[in-house]
Design a protein around this motif. Structure first.
Motif, PDB file in Angstrom:
ATOM      1  N   ILE A 278     123.174  55.353 -17.661  1.00 23.76           N
ATOM      2  CA  ILE A 278     122.908  55.237 -19.093  1.00 23.76           C
ATOM      3  C   ILE A 278     123.318  53.854 -19.600  1.00 23.76           C
ATOM      4  O   ILE A 278     122.609  53.228 -20.400  1.00 23.76           O
ATOM      5  N   ALA A 279     124.451  53.364 -19.127  1.00 21.60           N
ATOM      6  CA  ALA A 279     124.910  52.038 -19.549  1.00 21.60           C
ATOM      7  C   ALA A 279     123.931  50.951 -19.125  1.00 21.60           C
ATOM      8  O   ALA A 279     123.611  50.038 -19.889  1.00 21.60           O
ATOM      9  N   ALA A 280     123.427  51.061 -17.895  1.00 24.41           N
ATOM     10  CA  ALA A 280     122.480  50.064 -17.408  1.00 24.41           C
ATOM     11  C   ALA A 280     121.162  50.134 -18.175  1.00 24.41           C
ATOM     12  O   ALA A 280     120.588  49.100 -18.542  1.00 24.41           O
ATOM     13  N   MET A 281     120.672  51.336 -18.439  1.00 21.45           N
ATOM     14  CA  MET A 281     119.432  51.471 -19.188  1.00 21.45           C
ATOM     15  C   MET A 281     119.583  50.986 -20.621  1.00 21.45           C
ATOM     16  O   MET A 281     118.631  50.511 -21.238  1.00 21.45           O
ATOM     17  N   GLY A 282     120.807  51.082 -21.161  1.00 17.56           N
ATOM     18  CA  GLY A 282     121.049  50.588 -22.510  1.00 17.56           C
ATOM     19  C   GLY A 282     120.895  49.086 -22.622  1.00 17.56           C
ATOM     20  O   GLY A 282     120.680  48.544 -23.710  1.00 17.56           O
ATOM     21  N   ALA A 283     121.017  48.393 -21.493  1.00 19.44           N
ATOM     22  CA  ALA A 283     120.870  46.936 -21.491  1.00 19.44           C
ATOM     23  C   ALA A 283     119.414  46.498 -21.386  1.00 19.44           C
ATOM     24  O   ALA A 283     119.104  45.319 -21.534  1.00 19.44           O
ATOM     25  N   VAL A 284     118.526  47.453 -21.122  1.00 16.79           N
ATOM     26  CA  VAL A 284     117.111  47.123 -20.986  1.00 16.79           C
ATOM     27  C   VAL A 284     116.495  46.930 -22.371  1.00 16.79           C
ATOM     28  O   VAL A 284     116.728  47.729 -23.283  1.00 16.79           O
ATOM     29  N   ALA A 285     115.746  45.852 -22.544  1.00 11.70           N
ATOM     30  CA  ALA A 285     115.028  45.618 -23.798  1.00 11.70           C
ATOM     31  C   ALA A 285     113.662  46.284 -23.716  1.00 11.70           C
ATOM     32  O   ALA A 285     112.915  46.069 -22.765  1.00 11.70           O
ATOM     33  N   THR A 286     113.346  47.107 -24.699  1.00  7.01           N
ATOM     34  CA  THR A 286     112.062  47.809 -24.715  1.00  7.01           C
ATOM     35  C   THR A 286     111.381  47.608 -26.056  1.00  7.01           C
ATOM     36  O   THR A 286     112.019  47.348 -27.081  1.00  7.01           O
ATOM     37  N   GLY A 287     110.073  47.764 -26.045  1.00  6.04           N
ATOM     38  CA  GLY A 287     109.358  47.870 -27.298  1.00  6.04           C
ATOM     39  C   GLY A 287     109.621  49.228 -27.914  1.00  6.04           C
ATOM     40  O   GLY A 287     110.139  50.138 -27.265  1.00  6.04           O
ATOM     41  N   VAL A 288     109.277  49.377 -29.190  1.00  4.76           N
ATOM     42  CA  VAL A 288     109.494  50.643 -29.893  1.00  4.76           C
ATOM     43  C   VAL A 288     108.143  51.146 -30.386  1.00  4.76           C
ATOM     44  O   VAL A 288     107.396  50.412 -31.042  1.00  4.76           O
ATOM     45  N   THR A 289     107.833  52.383 -30.051  1.00  2.64           N
ATOM     46  CA  THR A 289     106.575  52.984 -30.478  1.00  2.64           C
ATOM     47  C   THR A 289     106.838  54.307 -31.172  1.00  2.64           C
ATOM     48  O   THR A 289     107.896  54.926 -30.990  1.00  2.64           O
ATOM     49  N   VAL A 290     105.873  54.737 -31.959  1.00  3.47           N
ATOM     50  CA  VAL A 290     105.880  56.089 -32.509  1.00  3.47           C
ATOM     51  C   VAL A 290     104.612  56.785 -32.035  1.00  3.47           C
ATOM     52  O   VAL A 290     103.505  56.285 -32.249  1.00  3.47           O
ATOM     53  N   VAL A 291     104.790  57.914 -31.358  1.00  2.00           N
ATOM     54  CA  VAL A 291     103.673  58.741 -30.917  1.00  2.00           C
ATOM     55  C   VAL A 291     103.429  59.790 -31.995  1.00  2.00           C
ATOM     56  O   VAL A 291     104.374  60.433 -32.471  1.00  2.00           O
ATOM     57  N   ALA A 292     102.172  59.950 -32.399  1.00  2.00           N
ATOM     58  CA  ALA A 292     101.856  60.871 -33.492  1.00  2.00           C
ATOM     59  C   ALA A 292     100.627  61.702 -33.156  1.00  2.00           C
ATOM     60  O   ALA A 292      99.734  61.255 -32.426  1.00  2.00           O
ATOM     61  N   THR A 293     100.578  62.908 -33.710  1.00  6.01           N
ATOM     62  CA  THR A 293      99.425  63.788 -33.514  1.00  6.01           C
ATOM     63  C   THR A 293      99.242  64.649 -34.754  1.00  6.01           C
ATOM     64  O   THR A 293     100.182  64.852 -35.536  1.00  6.01           O
ATOM     65  N   ASP A 294      98.035  65.129 -34.944  1.00  7.64           N
ATOM     66  CA  ASP A 294      97.748  66.001 -36.092  1.00  7.64           C
ATOM     67  C   ASP A 294      96.629  66.954 -35.690  1.00  7.64           C
ATOM     68  O   ASP A 294      95.757  66.603 -34.885  1.00  7.64           O
ATOM     69  N   GLY A 295      96.684  68.163 -36.248  1.00  2.00           N
ATOM     70  CA  GLY A 295      95.671  69.155 -35.936  1.00  2.00           C
ATOM     71  C   GLY A 295      96.075  70.516 -36.459  1.00  2.00           C
ATOM     72  O   GLY A 295      96.930  70.607 -37.358  1.00  2.00           O
ATOM     73  N   PRO A 296      95.527  71.578 -35.896  1.00  2.00           N
ATOM     74  CA  PRO A 296      95.820  72.927 -36.386  1.00  2.00           C
ATOM     75  C   PRO A 296      97.303  73.282 -36.351  1.00  2.00           C
ATOM     76  O   PRO A 296      97.761  74.112 -37.154  1.00  2.00           O
ATOM     77  N   THR A 297      98.059  72.696 -35.404  1.00  2.00           N
ATOM     78  CA  THR A 297      99.485  73.025 -35.299  1.00  2.00           C
ATOM     79  C   THR A 297     100.342  72.211 -36.255  1.00  2.00           C
ATOM     80  O   THR A 297     101.541  72.425 -36.334  1.00  2.00           O
ATOM     81  N   GLY A 298      99.737  71.259 -36.974  1.00  2.00           N
ATOM     82  CA  GLY A 298     100.489  70.446 -37.920  1.00  2.00           C
ATOM     83  C   GLY A 298     100.592  69.001 -37.487  1.00  2.00           C
ATOM     84  O   GLY A 298     100.105  68.598 -36.425  1.00  2.00           O
ATOM     85  N   LYS A 299     101.235  68.195 -38.344  1.00  2.00           N
ATOM     86  CA  LYS A 299     101.402  66.766 -38.117  1.00  2.00           C
ATOM     87  C   LYS A 299     102.814  66.505 -37.592  1.00  2.00           C
ATOM     88  O   LYS A 299     103.801  66.926 -38.194  1.00  2.00           O
ATOM     89  N   PHE A 300     102.903  65.792 -36.468  1.00  2.00           N
ATOM     90  CA  PHE A 300     104.185  65.492 -35.841  1.00  2.00           C
ATOM     91  C   PHE A 300     104.182  64.039 -35.364  1.00  2.00           C
ATOM     92  O   PHE A 300     103.137  63.475 -35.046  1.00  2.00           O
ATOM     93  N   ALA A 301     105.382  63.456 -35.299  1.00  2.00           N
ATOM     94  CA  ALA A 301     105.537  62.117 -34.724  1.00  2.00           C
ATOM     95  C   ALA A 301     106.922  62.004 -34.111  1.00  2.00           C
ATOM     96  O   ALA A 301     107.863  62.694 -34.528  1.00  2.00           O
ATOM     97  N   GLN A 302     107.054  61.143 -33.125  1.00  2.00           N
ATOM     98  CA  GLN A 302     108.318  60.973 -32.406  1.00  2.00           C
ATOM     99  C   GLN A 302     108.449  59.523 -31.975  1.00  2.00           C
ATOM    100  O   GLN A 302     107.513  58.937 -31.431  1.00  2.00           O
TER     101      GLN A 302
END
Length: 201
Positions: free
Chosen positions: A23-47
């Motif tokens: 976990i400590a090593a992965m914390g040093a990794v620089a990543t982009g940040v994205t939001v995944v989103a979906t919508d439909g009969p089950t509702g609107k969600f994003a993460q």
């Protein structure tokens, strides 16, 4: 740089957690940040998701990893489509909201934190995202604690701006790094070919 909001009380000491070198090593990794989103009969969600990458250009495929505990998984499976929104440096509040750490006055997973428009599939798209990929499910793989979604990209939209970066629990944006210089190797350094008719043949 701006530090992500902490969901714990300022008076409460942080919960002790056993040291994990992975976990400590992965914390040093620089990543982009994205939001995944979906919508439909089950509702609107994003993460909010940091594990995202391209898989293939032909066919156009992208990959995202989402914790199996997230309620968005059921919605993506039911809807069959999702967007992957690459956040800009102005979207730190969006990243925190959909990571369950809303800023004061906001609720977690509250879509009012950004300007959203429907992608062609109907899934939500952040209007001014640096990049946004509209996807249908190509493949889903369960791996450890996460679901790996490979999305077939059906539509792409891009906008100018600096992408949001996350590393060591801090948000940042890219800065150019001057190339290394080695006195023993005059003229060393990266070379970049221009895209001309000659070089693209």
């Amino acid at each position: 740089m701006s530090v992500s909001a902490d969901s714990t009380s300022a008076d409460a000491p942080p919960a002790a957690r056993p040291y994990d070198p992975f976990i400590a090593a992965m914390g040093a990794v620089a990543t982009g940040v994205t939001v995944v989103a979906t919508d439909g009969p089950t509702g609107k969600f994003a993460q909010t998701v940091s594990a995202m990458c391209s898989v293939s250009v032909n066919p156009r495929l992208v990959l995202v990893c989402i914790n199996s505990r997230s309620p968005i998984n059921e919605a993506i499976h039911a809807n069959g489509t999702f967007t992957v929104n690459v956040l800009g440096s102005q979207h730190d509040h969006v990243a925190d909201t959909f990571a369950g750490r809303p800023w004061p006055g906001k609720d977690p997973w509250d879509f009012s934190c950004g300007e959203w428009v429907p992608a062609p599939s109907g899934s939500p798209r952040i209007r001014d995202a640096v990049a946004s990929f509209d996807c249908t499910i190509h493949q889903v793989v369960e791996a450890g604690t996460h679901q790996i979604y490979i999305g077939a990209v059906t539509d792409v939209e891009t906008h100018s701006g600096d992408p949001l970066i996350y590393s060591a629990q801090t948000y940042a944006k890219p800065l150019p790094v001057p190339p290394s210089v080695f006195d023993d190797y005059p003229g060393s350094g990266p070379t970049y070919r221009k895209h001309t008719k000659e070089t693209t043949k």
